[in-house]
Design a protein around this motif. Structure first.
Motif, PDB file in Angstrom:
ATOM      1  N   LEU A 314       0.841  -1.246  -0.037  1.00 56.23           N
ATOM      2  CA  LEU A 314      -0.045  -0.031  -0.178  1.00 56.23           C
ATOM      3  C   LEU A 314       0.839   1.201  -0.023  1.00 56.23           C
ATOM      4  CD1 LEU A 314      -3.039  -0.831   2.597  1.00 56.23           C
ATOM      5  CD2 LEU A 314      -3.183  -0.553   0.095  1.00 56.23           C
ATOM      6  N   SER A 315       1.773   1.395   0.679  1.00 57.72           N
ATOM      7  CA  SER A 315       2.728   2.458   1.018  1.00 57.72           C
ATOM      8  C   SER A 315       3.542   2.709  -0.453  1.00 57.72           C
ATOM      9  CB  SER A 315       3.905   2.476   2.023  1.00 57.72           C
ATOM     10  OG  SER A 315       4.795   1.213   1.789  1.00 57.72           O
ATOM     11  N   SER A 316       3.898   1.764  -1.251  1.00 55.19           N
ATOM     12  CA  SER A 316       4.411   2.014  -2.554  1.00 55.19           C
ATOM     13  C   SER A 316       3.502   2.091  -3.765  1.00 55.19           C
ATOM     14  CB  SER A 316       5.321   1.030  -2.823  1.00 55.19           C
ATOM     15  OG  SER A 316       4.538  -0.407  -2.961  1.00 55.19           O
ATOM     16  N   ASP A 317       2.058   2.315  -3.389  1.00 56.83           N
ATOM     17  CA  ASP A 317       0.864   2.227  -4.533  1.00 56.83           C
ATOM     18  C   ASP A 317       0.719   3.849  -4.697  1.00 56.83           C
ATOM     19  OD1 ASP A 317      -1.204   2.141  -6.173  1.00 56.83           O
ATOM     20  OD2 ASP A 317      -2.353   0.497  -4.977  1.00 56.83           O
ATOM     21  N   GLU A 318       0.978   4.231  -5.725  1.00 52.82           N
ATOM     22  CA  GLU A 318       0.911   5.759  -6.045  1.00 52.82           C
ATOM     23  C   GLU A 318      -0.675   6.049  -6.206  1.00 52.82           C
ATOM     24  OE1 GLU A 318       3.330   6.974  -9.308  1.00 52.82           O
ATOM     25  OE2 GLU A 318       5.268   6.499  -8.452  1.00 52.82           O
ATOM     26  N   SER A 319      -1.581   5.248  -6.282  1.00 52.95           N
ATOM     27  CA  SER A 319      -2.911   5.198  -6.737  1.00 52.95           C
ATOM     28  C   SER A 319      -3.700   5.756  -5.078  1.00 52.95           C
ATOM     29  CB  SER A 319      -3.812   4.314  -7.212  1.00 52.95           C
ATOM     30  OG  SER A 319      -3.881   3.037  -6.279  1.00 52.95           O
ATOM     31  N   ASN A 320      -2.959   5.781  -4.029  1.00 52.43           N
ATOM     32  CA  ASN A 320      -3.820   6.182  -3.013  1.00 52.43           C
ATOM     33  C   ASN A 320      -2.790   6.924  -2.042  1.00 52.43           C
ATOM     34  OD1 ASN A 320      -1.679   4.676  -0.907  1.00 52.43           O
ATOM     35  ND2 ASN A 320      -2.554   2.822  -1.817  1.00 52.43           N
ATOM     36  N   ASP A 321      -3.101   7.757  -0.867  1.00 49.80           N
ATOM     37  CA  ASP A 321      -2.301   8.472  -0.244  1.00 49.80           C
ATOM     38  C   ASP A 321      -1.812   7.908   0.981  1.00 49.80           C
ATOM     39  OD1 ASP A 321      -4.430   8.493   1.234  1.00 49.80           O
ATOM     40  OD2 ASP A 321      -4.444  10.636   1.686  1.00 49.80           O
ATOM     41  N   TYR A 322      -1.724   6.437   1.332  1.00 52.03           N
ATOM     42  CA  TYR A 322      -0.996   5.691   2.381  1.00 52.03           C
ATOM     43  C   TYR A 322       0.332   5.608   2.207  1.00 52.03           C
ATOM     44  CZ  TYR A 322      -5.818   4.412   3.340  1.00 52.03           C
ATOM     45  OH  TYR A 322      -7.286   4.341   3.853  1.00 52.03           O
ATOM     46  N   ASP A 323       0.941   6.605   2.812  1.00 47.80           N
ATOM     47  CA  ASP A 323       2.299   6.450   3.075  1.00 47.80           C
ATOM     48  C   ASP A 323       2.972   5.435   3.915  1.00 47.80           C
ATOM     49  OD1 ASP A 323       1.978   7.730   5.168  1.00 47.80           O
ATOM     50  OD2 ASP A 323       2.764   9.765   4.635  1.00 47.80           O
ATOM     51  N   MET A 324       4.008   5.322   4.161  1.00 51.07           N
ATOM     52  CA  MET A 324       4.464   4.330   5.244  1.00 51.07           C
ATOM     53  C   MET A 324       3.891   4.604   6.415  1.00 51.07           C
ATOM     54  SD  MET A 324       6.096   1.761   5.071  1.00 51.07           S
ATOM     55  CE  MET A 324       6.809   0.260   6.143  1.00 51.07           C
ATOM     56  N   VAL A 325       3.785   5.721   6.912  1.00 53.18           N
ATOM     57  CA  VAL A 325       3.193   5.998   8.247  1.00 53.18           C
ATOM     58  C   VAL A 325       1.758   5.488   8.211  1.00 53.18           C
ATOM     59  CG1 VAL A 325       2.405   7.742   9.965  1.00 53.18           C
ATOM     60  CG2 VAL A 325       5.034   7.669   8.856  1.00 53.18           C
ATOM     61  N   LYS A 326       1.096   6.126   7.559  1.00 56.18           N
ATOM     62  CA  LYS A 326      -0.494   5.692   7.312  1.00 56.18           C
ATOM     63  C   LYS A 326      -0.670   4.097   7.122  1.00 56.18           C
ATOM     64  CE  LYS A 326      -4.903   7.379   5.374  1.00 56.18           C
ATOM     65  NZ  LYS A 326      -5.392   8.474   4.406  1.00 56.18           N
ATOM     66  N   ALA A 327       0.011   3.625   6.241  1.00 55.58           N
ATOM     67  CA  ALA A 327      -0.236   2.336   5.884  1.00 55.58           C
ATOM     68  C   ALA A 327       0.100   1.249   7.288  1.00 55.58           C
ATOM     69  CB  ALA A 327       0.921   1.927   4.911  1.00 55.58           C
ATOM     70  N   THR A 328       1.331   1.783   7.926  1.00 49.49           N
ATOM     71  CA  THR A 328       1.573   0.802   9.097  1.00 49.49           C
ATOM     72  C   THR A 328       0.432   1.174  10.229  1.00 49.49           C
ATOM     73  OG1 THR A 328       3.866   1.387   8.630  1.00 49.49           O
ATOM     74  CG2 THR A 328       3.124   0.762  10.915  1.00 49.49           C
ATOM     75  N   ARG A 329      -0.170   2.208  10.439  1.00 47.80           N
ATOM     76  CA  ARG A 329      -1.197   2.506  11.297  1.00 47.80           C
ATOM     77  C   ARG A 329      -2.474   1.462  11.070  1.00 47.80           C
ATOM     78  NH1 ARG A 329      -1.161   7.707  13.746  1.00 47.80           N
ATOM     79  NH2 ARG A 329      -3.507   7.585  13.844  1.00 47.80           N
ATOM     80  N   LEU A 330      -2.633   0.879   9.800  1.00 48.06           N
ATOM     81  CA  LEU A 330      -3.593  -0.123   9.511  1.00 48.06           C
ATOM     82  C   LEU A 330      -3.546  -1.263  10.360  1.00 48.06           C
ATOM     83  CD1 LEU A 330      -3.780   0.612   5.705  1.00 48.06           C
ATOM     84  CD2 LEU A 330      -5.224   1.774   7.191  1.00 48.06           C
TER      85      LEU A 330
END
Length: 378
Positions: A314-330
């Protein structure tokens, strides 16, 4: 313990630096290398809070590794525990199904053993991860409410989900997908499958609604967080919110996911859905919900290693705004908050030292070390 030369995924940013922690918690963080001679060199790896898993059926496969094969309970628990810790999971809710949707089967026989083994292994301190229980209430069954009442007061229960897998609705709006799944799983003949379908529809019509209302009322009394399961319509979602659901597990449509998010329910999707690029049942893809900003929690479901893989995907997918911080929170902070576990889910001073260190190889994360409550467990 001091670790230096690491990328620490903190609450709102990624910081290159060092960390000190012990069995009482995280002592300090620094945005510079440690000069202490005993500091461990993390070699530029990623330091992430220990992952928190809310819904995994993984333990069942160790209890019954093959049809009609029962494995010694504590040996099964040990193998399962080792696998989840090796995947970077330090807090896990082992899912136990109540109400056997086949009428007979291994699940109903194993419930007592599963619950007792999780509770006792945790009490004895032999588990590497923290293990709690998630009761999956299969609503279309006459035994569901009685089984739930039997276990409702077990302290280890942290989540209850309400589900109905009858064909023609929710997860299996596409009846062909239902037939493909259950005929493949249970080796039904065409005639057996037809009888099974009819039976499940009848059970759903009789028991699903009254069990849903009764179980949710009891959970509210006991202050146990609840999750809906496979909501597909706005009506499903509105009912779930009215009954007090905090989590929307695996909504099957965009409309259901968006409405759940709007109503304050945490939208949980399967990490395998992210890694594989879609749902095995033909329902909404997790990456689509991520692109809309309505994905809140990830679960490894049936494959523990998928949780960490999905964070990096997710953190490497440019189609969303889930950077490493936001993706990790999931898989860390958000599930901790949903379960009211305030002591974990973040790398911050004073929090539990539940941590994983991983490195990327060939685009995939490899777990090299895991600490649970300051003690190295992998």
């Amino acid at each position: 313990m001091i670790i230096t030369n690491i990328n620490m995924v903190l609450e709102n940013e990624v910081v290159r630096g060092s960390i000190e922690f012990n069995k009482q918690g995280i002592v300090s963080l620094a945005d510079s290398p440690s000069q202490h001679p005993s500091a461990y060199d993390g070699e530029g790896g990623w330091l992430i809070p220990g992952l928190i898993e809310l819904h995994t059926d993984n333990l069942e496969q160790y209890f019954t590794p093959r049809p009609k094969v029962d494995w010694p309970p504590f040996s099964a628990m040990s193998a399962h525990d080792a696998q989840v810790v090796g995947a970077g999971i330090t807090t896990v809710l082992d899912a136990v199904a109540l109400g056997d949707y086949r009428g007979t089967g291994d699940r109903s026989k194993n419930v007592d053993k599963l619950i007792e083994t999780v509770v006792e292994s945790q009490k004895r301190g032999v588990n590497r991860a923290d293990h709690f229980l998630h009761l999956r209430c299969e609503l279309p069954h006459s035994t569901t409410l009685g089984m739930f009442e039997r276990y409702a007061d077990v302290d280890a229960i942290k989540l209850v989900s309400l589900m109905d897998h009858a064909p023609g609705q929710r997860q299996f709006v596409n009846v062909e997908k239902y037939r493909e799944y259950y005929q493949g799983k249970y080796k039904f003949s065409d005639a057996e499958l037809q009888h099974f379908e009819q039976e499940q529809v009848a059970l759903s019509e009789q028991w699903s609604r009254p069990n849903r209302v009764a179980v949710s009322e009891r959970c509210r009394d006991l202050v146990i967080p609840m999750a809906s399961h496979d909501d597909a319509t706005l009506e499903h979602v509105n009912e779930s919110r009215e009954l007090g659901m905090a989590i929307a597990e695996f909504p099957t449509t965009v409309d259901a996911a968006v409405r759940s998010h709007q109503l304050g329910m945490q939208v949980l999707m399967g990490a395998p859905n992210v890694v594989r690029g879609g749902s095995h049942s033909g329902n909404v893809a997790a990456h689509q919900l991520a692109s809309m900003g309505v994905l809140d929690i990830l679960s490894s479901d049936y494959y523990p290693a998928s949780l960490l893989n999905a964070i990096f995907a997710l953190s490497s997918d440019e189609s969303n705004d889930y950077d490493m911080v936001k993706a990790t929170r999931l898989a860390t902070y958000n599930p901790a908050q949903a379960l009211l576990l305030e002591d974990r889910g973040l790398i911050a001073e004073g929090k539990r030292a539940d941590l994983l260190l991983c490195h990327l190889h060939h685009g995939s994360p490899y777990v090299t070390h895991v600490w649970r409550n300051g003690r190295q467990v992998f």
